[in-house]
Design a protein around this motif. Structure first.
Motif, PDB file in Angstrom:
ATOM      1  N   ALA A  69       0.830  -1.208   0.000  1.00  0.00           N
ATOM      2  CA  ALA A  69       0.000   0.000   0.000  1.00  0.00           C
ATOM      3  C   ALA A  69       0.861   1.254   0.000  1.00  0.00           C
ATOM      4  N   ALA A  70       1.969   1.215   0.749  1.00  0.00           N
ATOM      5  CA  ALA A  70       2.832   2.387   0.833  1.00  0.00           C
ATOM      6  C   ALA A  70       3.524   2.689  -0.488  1.00  0.00           C
ATOM      7  N   VAL A  71       3.741   1.680  -1.305  1.00  0.00           N
ATOM      8  CA  VAL A  71       4.455   1.889  -2.569  1.00  0.00           C
ATOM      9  C   VAL A  71       3.529   2.420  -3.664  1.00  0.00           C
ATOM     10  N   PHE A  72       2.337   1.848  -3.783  1.00  0.00           N
ATOM     11  CA  PHE A  72       1.501   2.118  -4.949  1.00  0.00           C
ATOM     12  C   PHE A  72       0.370   3.111  -4.680  1.00  0.00           C
ATOM     13  N   PHE A  73      -0.041   3.299  -3.446  1.00  0.00           N
ATOM     14  CA  PHE A  73      -1.090   4.270  -3.159  1.00  0.00           C
ATOM     15  C   PHE A  73      -0.512   5.680  -3.132  1.00  0.00           C
ATOM     16  N   PRO A  74      -1.341   6.700  -3.322  1.00  0.00           N
ATOM     17  CA  PRO A  74      -0.832   8.083  -3.251  1.00  0.00           C
ATOM     18  C   PRO A  74      -0.213   8.378  -1.877  1.00  0.00           C
ATOM     19  N   PHE A  75       0.975   8.993  -1.914  1.00  0.00           N
ATOM     20  CA  PHE A  75       1.668   9.300  -0.663  1.00  0.00           C
ATOM     21  C   PHE A  75       1.269  10.674  -0.127  1.00  0.00           C
ATOM     22  N   LEU A  76       1.294  11.669  -0.972  1.00  0.00           N
ATOM     23  CA  LEU A  76       0.860  13.006  -0.571  1.00  0.00           C
ATOM     24  C   LEU A  76       0.489  13.811  -1.804  1.00  0.00           C
ATOM     25  N   GLU A  77      -0.209  14.906  -1.559  1.00  0.00           N
ATOM     26  CA  GLU A  77      -0.601  15.826  -2.625  1.00  0.00           C
ATOM     27  C   GLU A  77      -0.282  17.245  -2.185  1.00  0.00           C
ATOM     28  N   ILE A  78       0.370  17.989  -3.056  1.00  0.00           N
ATOM     29  CA  ILE A  78       0.724  19.384  -2.788  1.00  0.00           C
ATOM     30  C   ILE A  78      -0.092  20.274  -3.723  1.00  0.00           C
ATOM     31  N   SER A  79      -0.777  21.238  -3.156  1.00  0.00           N
ATOM     32  CA  SER A  79      -1.610  22.132  -3.967  1.00  0.00           C
ATOM     33  C   SER A  79      -1.341  23.582  -3.578  1.00  0.00           C
ATOM     34  N   ARG A  80      -1.413  24.456  -4.586  1.00  0.00           N
ATOM     35  CA  ARG A  80      -1.219  25.888  -4.364  1.00  0.00           C
ATOM     36  C   ARG A  80      -1.912  26.656  -5.483  1.00  0.00           C
ATOM     37  N   MET A  81      -2.706  27.658  -5.094  1.00  0.00           N
ATOM     38  CA  MET A  81      -3.392  28.518  -6.043  1.00  0.00           C
ATOM     39  C   MET A  81      -4.251  27.714  -7.030  1.00  0.00           C
ATOM     40  N   GLY A  82      -4.893  26.696  -6.513  1.00  0.00           N
ATOM     41  CA  GLY A  82      -5.793  25.906  -7.341  1.00  0.00           C
ATOM     42  C   GLY A  82      -5.141  24.802  -8.126  1.00  0.00           C
ATOM     43  N   PHE A  83      -3.827  24.734  -8.111  1.00  0.00           N
ATOM     44  CA  PHE A  83      -3.123  23.678  -8.834  1.00  0.00           C
ATOM     45  C   PHE A  83      -2.581  22.664  -7.821  1.00  0.00           C
ATOM     46  N   GLY A  84      -2.761  21.394  -8.121  1.00  0.00           N
ATOM     47  CA  GLY A  84      -2.312  20.355  -7.213  1.00  0.00           C
ATOM     48  C   GLY A  84      -1.631  19.222  -7.956  1.00  0.00           C
ATOM     49  N   HIS A  85      -0.814  18.527  -7.230  1.00  0.00           N
ATOM     50  CA  HIS A  85      -0.111  17.381  -7.816  1.00  0.00           C
ATOM     51  C   HIS A  85       0.112  16.340  -6.708  1.00  0.00           C
ATOM     52  N   GLY A  86      -0.307  15.110  -6.982  1.00  0.00           N
ATOM     53  CA  GLY A  86      -0.101  14.009  -6.049  1.00  0.00           C
ATOM     54  C   GLY A  86       0.771  12.934  -6.664  1.00  0.00           C
ATOM     55  N   THR A  87       1.436  12.187  -5.820  1.00  0.00           N
ATOM     56  CA  THR A  87       2.320  11.144  -6.319  1.00  0.00           C
ATOM     57  C   THR A  87       2.456  10.041  -5.282  1.00  0.00           C
ATOM     58  N   SER A  88       2.945   8.917  -5.743  1.00  0.00           N
ATOM     59  CA  SER A  88       3.256   7.784  -4.874  1.00  0.00           C
ATOM     60  C   SER A  88       4.762   7.571  -4.867  1.00  0.00           C
ATOM     61  N   LEU A  89       5.234   6.717  -3.977  1.00  0.00           N
ATOM     62  CA  LEU A  89       6.666   6.430  -3.943  1.00  0.00           C
ATOM     63  C   LEU A  89       7.111   5.756  -5.237  1.00  0.00           C
ATOM     64  N   ALA A 181      -0.881   6.132   1.485  1.00  0.00           N
ATOM     65  CA  ALA A 181       0.445   5.550   1.640  1.00  0.00           C
ATOM     66  C   ALA A 181       1.162   6.106   2.866  1.00  0.00           C
ATOM     67  N   PHE A 182       0.974   7.380   3.156  1.00  0.00           N
ATOM     68  CA  PHE A 182       1.608   7.964   4.338  1.00  0.00           C
ATOM     69  C   PHE A 182       1.094   7.291   5.610  1.00  0.00           C
ATOM     70  N   TRP A 183      -0.222   7.115   5.690  1.00  0.00           N
ATOM     71  CA  TRP A 183      -0.788   6.480   6.883  1.00  0.00           C
ATOM     72  C   TRP A 183      -0.442   5.007   6.937  1.00  0.00           C
ATOM     73  N   ALA A 184      -0.222   4.387   5.776  1.00  0.00           N
ATOM     74  CA  ALA A 184       0.258   3.003   5.778  1.00  0.00           C
ATOM     75  C   ALA A 184       1.649   2.919   6.388  1.00  0.00           C
ATOM     76  N   PHE A 185       2.483   3.926   6.096  1.00  0.00           N
ATOM     77  CA  PHE A 185       3.803   3.970   6.699  1.00  0.00           C
ATOM     78  C   PHE A 185       3.718   4.151   8.215  1.00  0.00           C
ATOM     79  N   VAL A 186       2.818   5.012   8.663  1.00  0.00           N
ATOM     80  CA  VAL A 186       2.639   5.212  10.103  1.00  0.00           C
ATOM     81  C   VAL A 186       2.205   3.910  10.764  1.00  0.00           C
ATOM     82  N   ALA A 187       1.246   3.221  10.131  1.00  0.00           N
ATOM     83  CA  ALA A 187       0.810   1.933  10.667  1.00  0.00           C
ATOM     84  C   ALA A 187       1.949   0.923  10.658  1.00  0.00           C
ATOM     85  N   LEU A 188       2.802   0.985   9.629  1.00  0.00           N
ATOM     86  CA  LEU A 188       3.931   0.065   9.524  1.00  0.00           C
ATOM     87  C   LEU A 188       4.888   0.224  10.701  1.00  0.00           C
ATOM     88  N   VAL A 189       5.082   1.446  11.164  1.00  0.00           N
ATOM     89  CA  VAL A 189       5.952   1.691  12.321  1.00  0.00           C
ATOM     90  C   VAL A 189       5.387   1.006  13.562  1.00  0.00           C
TER      91      VAL A 189
END
Length: 227
Positions: A69-89, A181-189
């Motif tokens: 889940a941590a590899v293939f799910f979205p890890f985070l999304e950064i948005s500014r001024m209406g434009f956003g971009h998300g990615t996975s590891l 994916a970020f929360w999957a990493f937290v759970a992994l810890v």
């Protein structure tokens, strides 16, 4: 097998060394629920628990699921001024696969993703037949020893801390949304911490020897065939 309270200083058979202070102790078979501690520094040497093997296997399988889940799910999304971009590891790895940062990205993936997944797989390989009361798989001692050597190099906790620090600095410039994916990493810890609390390496080594699998030869007494 050596009898109770027998040991050999020359080969180390029947003895157990404290991994923290190297104090030698006579190895004994402990009933479930009893904890053996080093007489010098108090470090826990053995702590057999009922059903611990099954619990470790369940946590190892959970680790494998969370890693995927941590590899293939979205890890985070950064948005500014209406434009956003998300990615996975996985997307980050593909983006930097041909650049100068490719070795760094590869090292991060190996330490953060590869080692926890490989260690979880080795634990399942080691403990699955032991939990069922069956004969261990081939090379089980080598597999478990390798999993123990991987333990200090698993960097999932460090990765989460580093990500948190970086997000604090970036948070003033853009809006950040954490993905699954970020929360999957937290759970992994937390799963890793739980697995370490249930696992006793000494108990696993004893179970491997009691099942008849060759380890380092200490389960054989001098003069027996193959010793």
């Amino acid at each position: 097998m050596l009898q109770q309270d027998e040991f050999d200083l020359k080969t180390g058979a029947g003895l157990i060394a404290c991994p923290r202070c190297d104090a030698l102790h006579v190895e004994e078979e402990l009933p479930e629920g009893v904890t053996a501690q080093c007489v010098r520094c108090g470090h826990v040497l053995a702590r057999p628990r009922a059903g611990a093997f099954s619990q470790i296997i369940a946590l190892a399988v959970t680790t494998l699921v969370l890693v995927l889940a941590a590899v293939f799910f979205p890890f985070l999304e950064i948005s500014r001024m209406g434009f956003g971009h998300g990615t996975s590891l996985f997307g980050v790895a593909l983006a930097f696969a041909d650049g100068l940062l490719a070795p760094l990205v590869l090292a991060v993936l190996v330490l953060v993703i590869g080692l926890p997944a490989a260690r979880a797989g080795l634990l399942v390989y080691t403990l699955l037949p032991l939990a069922r009361g069956r004969k261990p798989y081939a090379h089980v001692a080598r597999a478990f020893r390798l999993s123990e050597q991987m333990k200090p190099w698993s960097m999932a906790e460090i990765f989460i801390i580093g990500t948190g620090v970086a997000m604090v600095k970036v948070g003033g410039l853009a809006r950040i949304s954490f993905g699954p994916a970020f929360w999957a990493f937290v759970a992994l810890v937390f799963v890793s911490i739980a697995s370490r609390s249930f696992m006793c390496a000494t108990t696993i080594w004893d179970a491997i020897e009691d099942a008849g699998a060759p380890t380092d030869g200490r389960e054989k007494i001098e003069g027996t065939p193959g010793a």
